[in-house]
Design an enzyme around this catalytic site. Structure first.
Site, short mmCIF file in Angstrom:
data_model
loop_
_atom_site.label_atom_id
_atom_site.label_comp_id
_atom_site.label_asym_id
_atom_site.label_seq_id
_atom_site.Cartn_x
_atom_site.Cartn_y
_atom_site.Cartn_z
N GLY A 11 -16.56 108.23 69.04
CA GLY A 11 -17.10 109.41 69.71
C GLY A 11 -16.43 109.77 71.02
O GLY A 11 -17.04 110.43 71.86
N THR A 12 -15.17 109.37 71.22
CA THR A 12 -14.52 109.73 72.50
C THR A 12 -14.26 111.24 72.58
O THR A 12 -14.31 111.84 73.64
CB THR A 12 -13.19 108.97 72.69
N HIS A 109 -6.81 116.94 64.69
CA HIS A 109 -5.94 116.04 63.93
C HIS A 109 -4.91 115.47 64.90
O HIS A 109 -4.31 116.23 65.68
CB HIS A 109 -5.25 116.79 62.77
#
Ligand code: GRF
Length: 208
Positions: A11-12, A109
């Site tokens: 979850g950074t 991405h």
């Protein structure tokens, strides 16, 4: 603008979004829900600490993929969000959801698409491919999600230099710090301010 953030891991990227909403760098945006397929995802801890509702829904809990897809879409629709943000979400997005949220689902991405993307290029495998090929510049791409894999209209990209002594892990960390955590929040802010449109399959960004 109400957003849902879909996560599977640390979850950074979610944290970067939370922090930039709190700092005012992302304008008129609130995270309505964080959805994870992994109940142990630290991203859910980050959501809880930020007072954001966290929901866990996994294909593993359904007898087949259609049943999951239906339930996932119903759950998402119940939050009435304007934008869905995929921040390291490792679940294939149902085609029906892509149709209902055309150009309202974005993904991050960790390469400069169209390099090192598509089936098989995810997570560390992207950076392993970069090092294997010996490219000198990599980076990250934020794009709209369409029916393909990493093929939707590109919104923002940011380059990152590959260092001689990089390992996949050190490169992944630098791409996150120097690219992902910058372009994903910036893309959300641009969309929230109505600066992004899609014409003939390409994005147009007009700063307001
Ligand atoms: C990031 O490396 C991103 O490039 C990829 O999934 C990872 C998510 O990391 N899409 P985190 O959960 O945001 O820390």
């Amino acid at each position: 603008m109400r957003i849902a953030v879909c996560v599977s891991g640390g979850g950074t990227n979610l944290q970067a979004i939370i922090d930039k909403i709190n700092s005012g760098e992302i304008h008129n945006t609130e995270i309505a829900v964080v959805i994870s397929n992994n109940k142990n995802a630290y991203a859910l801890e980050r959501a809880a600490k930020a007072g954001i509702e966290g929901v866990c829904i996994s294909p593993k809990d359904y007898e087949n993929r259609e049943a999951f897809n239906k339930s996932f879409l119903e759950k998402l629709n119940s939050y009435n969000v304007d934008l869905v943000v995929l921040a390291g979400f490792l679940v294939v997005i149902p085609e029906e959801m892509i149709r209902q949220y055309r150009n309202r689902i974005i993904n991050i991405h960790p390469s400069l698409i169209p390099s090192f993307c598509g089936t098989g290029f995810y997570g560390l495998k992207v950076h392993e491919g970069v090092l294997e090929r010996g490219v000198k510049v990599t980076g990250a791409t934020c794009h709209f999600v369409d029916e393909g894999t990493d093929t939707g209209p590109i919104i923002l990209q940011k380059a990152v230099e590959v260092m001689e002594d990089d390992t996949p892990e050190t490169l992944q960390r630098r791409v996150m710090e120097q690219a992902e955590w910058i372009i994903m929040p910036r893309a959300i802010d641009l969309i929230a301010r109505g600066c992004v449109s899609v014409v003939d399959g390409k994005t147009k960004i007009i700063e307001k």
